[in-house]
Design an enzyme around this catalytic site. Structure first.
Site: not given
Ligand code: TPP
Lengths: 202, 577
Positions: B66, B128-129, B178, B492
């Protein structure tokens, strides 16, 4: 409002006119809780207009923050209008009930005088306990609380605050204007138009 | 477009007894919905049963999760300007929508989500659910409502669509028990909603403030425009262009505003914020009048607020009164839809060119080209960089593609460097920064703009968060190009650990499956490229392929995105390295 009022934390009274909608209370509550703000008091009631609900909410904050909160509340779909005022711009009351053991209060206190001094009255008198009621500002309900603590107070409860805005003509005319102007001609004043030359931020 | 009468004779005839579910489907038809992203389950089965009779009227895309469904709905809405529609069942189906709702709420994306709910008489029994999705979703929806009686369905649906798309758009969730879905009732003609008593989509325009804004602009020596997604949401691209061209003011964008005017417009001076361009950030603190249009001064844009544009007078155009003064105090607020306020302002501003001032931006740009972009976009040795992948894509697509980026370094590189010739071409999770957004959002974008090339641009971390949507691409045969820029790190986060945590790399190296094999498992062709000399051909091959294609590009492991305004610093403290 003086500049000092603007910056200082104090009690503010929100008056919120809304549609009566399930879930709106939750939406309004989260506006405060998401900012980790404590709501001092919250009351919902009908308003002078059928079908329009009125919330009274009290919080302690600066005017600056209160102004932003008001806009966030007003943004909710079912909210028609939000006002906020300091205590001196509203007439407000809270009600309190006190339950004390009848024998002790009768034996040890000058009940008549105590009631008179605190603007209270007895609402129930039974053999085992008596319930007093008083209505007023926080200090007044607090006072009686302090006094009754020494008479083995059994139970205490204070209501939410209700407040009437001193210089309001009610919401009727405002609502008619609001509904007449289509689409949505709510006049929003900038409080600080032309008074601020520089950008400043929190 | 079909006329309403051709679409739904059922409802234009006199009274007719139908079930709540059928009323729902007919309401959607009346709203012009032809695409639904959904996933069935127990509590929404009557709706799916009704849908069975209308299969030829809808393209229902069966997603794999979803969250994928709602991100697809977001991508669809962002690319097409229409309302995205999402179906999910009760309980886990509904809770899986929450990330997407929060994302759509903060990025003002119009959605109508329909969730099934347990029978009304079971509400509150831990059935349920059963999940209290109305309460759970309240903070992340513009509006939500639970229907327990079928008679409410047409009216509530009409209201849902009106609220989702009017004023400042946003997600709406309608939870239908429902019993209401099954309940037969006498349905009368569908009435679209155009008014809600307590709701005003647009604040009144105050002409005197427009005049004051124009006066400030006309006196300004160094005016600077910041624009955001409001320009796109208001379909005010033409009005915006007319305004900046007449006033001659340099203009910079937030990442959600990107593309409202083409990247190569001479007055487009680039991106704002943490990884934005050098000039726009530094010169924010030098301009004398700052004109913010349909943007909300997010902290990623402003950096340290008490050192943000303190010297400037601020004009803020916004449709949402609560945005005015929220983060940055305005000198002149211009409430209203910028499609209406911009022409008023344009009429009052003097024709100017601000050549010298614009030149300043160009000077900063040159410095950024030399110190950052040259190595990032045109490296001659070493491993492939993300920027160079984007650069090659720009050349091959000529800036005509829709770029759907994920979150992290890949997103910043995509937003910084993507050449955008058209509006609604930069789709990314701006406010929430939701990893896993790109792949499903690209699916939606392709269905929302079938004639455009749609490229999902994701990191090796983000792609793995929603990679199951390759199944959706396979089953519904959706032509999206998937570029994974693989730096073998959560890039990042690694960058921040390097710069601010003494290179203590804590759980940021991430392994990947063999993406080409994974794609192959889904019947999607793919390729992996690590050598510079093969990059362009591979991208070319991907773009020329008819249908979905996955290209994994191995990029430098420890590259950093610059410039950067470190958190807590002022925009003028932007670092080039
Ligand atoms: C759902 C979620 N979990 C954690 C983060 C924190 N976060 C921001 S950037 C990042 C790293 C992203 O890594 P990648 O997808 O390999 O992309 P890159 O930065 O290497 O281009 C993380 C873990 C986030 N933004 N969203």
């Amino acid at each position: 409002m003086s500049n000092q009022d603007h910056m200082e934390k104090q009690e503010f009274n929100f008056t919120v006119y809304t549609e009566n909608h399930v879930g709106l209370l939750n939406r309004i509550a989260t506006i405060f809780s998401r900012r980790k703000m404590n709501v001092e008091s919250l009351n919902t009631s009908p308003s002078e207009i059928e079908g329009i609900h009125r919330f009274n909410i009290v919080i302690i904050e600066t005017e600056e923050v209160v102004h932003k909160l008001a806009k966030q509340i007003e943004k909710q779909v079912e909210v028609l209008k939000v006002y906020y005022h300091t205590n001196k711009d509203v007439i407000w009351q809270e009600m309190a009930l006190y339950k004390v053991p009848t024998d002790i209060i009768a034996e040890k206190a000058l009940v008549e005088r105590l009631l008179r001094e605190n603007g209270a009255r007895a609402v129930v008198i039974r053999k085992d306990y008596t319930v007093f009621e008083t209505t007023g500002h926080r200090e007044e309900t607090d006072n009686l609380l302090k006094v009754l603590q020494s008479f083995e107070l059994i139970e205490f409860v204070r209501s939410a605050r209700i407040a009437i805005i001193k210089d309001s003509e009610g919401f009727n005319r405002k609502l008619r204007e609001f509904e007449k102007a289509e689409p949505g001609n709510e006049t929003i004043e900038s409080r600080d138009l032309n008074t601020r030359n520089n950008v400043f931020s929190m | 477009m079909l006329t309403q009468e051709k679409l739904v004779p059922e409802l234009l005839a006199d009274k007719k007894t139908i079930t709540g579910s059928e009323a729902l489907i007919i309401s959607l038809l009346n709203e012009g919905v032809d695409t639904i992203f959904g996933y069935p389950g127990g509590a929404i089965m009557p709706v799916y049963d009704a849908l069975y009779d209308y299969m030829d009227r809808f393209n229902h895309v069966l997603v794999r999760h979803e969250q994928g469904g709602i991100h697809a709905g977001q991508g669809y809405a962002r690319a097409s300007g229409k309302v995205g529609v999402v179906f999910a069942t009760s309980g886990p189906g509904a809770t899986n929508l929450i990330t997407g709702l929060a994302d759509a709420q903060i990025d003002s994306t119009p959605l109508v989500c329909i969730t099934g709910q347990v029978y009304a008489q079971l509400l509150g029994t831990d059935a349920f659910q059963e999940a209290d999705v109305v309460s759970i979703s309240a903070p992340v929806t513009k509006w939500n409502y639970q229907i327990t009686d079928a008679c409410e369905i047409p009216g509530v649906l009409a209201k849902a669509f009106y609220l989702a798309k009017s004023g400042r758009p946003g997600p709406v969730l309608i939870d239908i028990t429902k019993n209401a879905q099954l309940q037969p009732f006498d349905c009368v003609a569908y009435k679209p909603c155009s008014h809600v008593r307590s709701y005003r989509p647009k604040p009144i325009i105050r002409k005197e403030y427009v005049a004051q804004a124009a006066e400030l602009i006309n006196q300004a020596k160094k005016p600077f425009v910041l624009w955001g997604q409001g320009v796109i949401l208001g379909s005010a691209e033409q009005e915006f262009k007319a305004f900046i061209e007449k006033s001659g003011i340099p203009a910079a964008w937030t990442i959600l505003g990107a593309g409202a005017i083409p990247s190569d417009h001479p007055q487009n001076v680039g991106m704002l914020g943490m990884h934005g361009n050098y000039g726009p950030n530094v010169l924010t603190n030098e301009c004398d009048v700052l004109i913010a249009i349909g943007m909300r001064f997010d902290d990623r844009v402003t950096g340290r607020l008490d050192k943000y544009a303190k010297q400037a007078k601020v004009i803020h155009l916004d449709i949402d009164p609560s945005e005015i003064d929220k983060n940055v105090k305005t000198t002149v607020p211009v409430w209203g839809d910028c499609k209406e306020t911009l022409p008023l302002l344009t009429a009052l501003v003097e024709e100017k060119s601000h050549t010298e001032w614009l030149q300043k931006f160009n000077t900063y740009h040159q410095k950024e080209v030399e110190e950052v972009m040259q190595d990032e976009l045109h490296p001659t040795s070493g491993e492939i960089t993300m920027g160079e992948v984007m650069q090659q894509l720009n050349e091959l697509t000529n800036g005509d593609a829709i770029i759907v980026s994920d979150v992290g370094q890949n997103q910043m590189v995509a937003c910084r460097y993507a050449k955008l010739n058209h509006t609604r071409s930069n789709i990314t999770s701006g406010g929430l920064g939701t990893m896993g957004f790109a792949l499903p959002a690209a699916i939606g974008a392709k269905l929302g703009a079938p004639d455009r090339t749609v490229i999902a641009f994701a990191g090796d971390g983000g792609i793995q968060m929603t990679i199951q949507e390759l199944g959706t691409i396979m089953q519904s045969d959706i032509d999206v190009k998937i570029v994974i820029v693989n730096n073998q790190f959560l890039g990042m986060v690694r960058q921040w650990q390097q710069l601010f945590h003494e290179k203590r790399y804590s759980f940021v190296d991430i392994t990947s499956p063999d993406y080409v094999k994974v794609a192959d498992g889904y019947g999607i062709p793919g390729k992996k490229v690590s050598e510079r000399e093969n990059l362009r051909n591979s991208l070319q091959e991907m773009l020329q392929h008819k249908g979905a294609y996955l290209l994994e590009v191995m990029v430098t492991k420890e590259n950093n995105v610059f410039p950067m305004v470190p958190q807590g610093c002022s925009v003028s403290e932007i670092r080039l390295k």
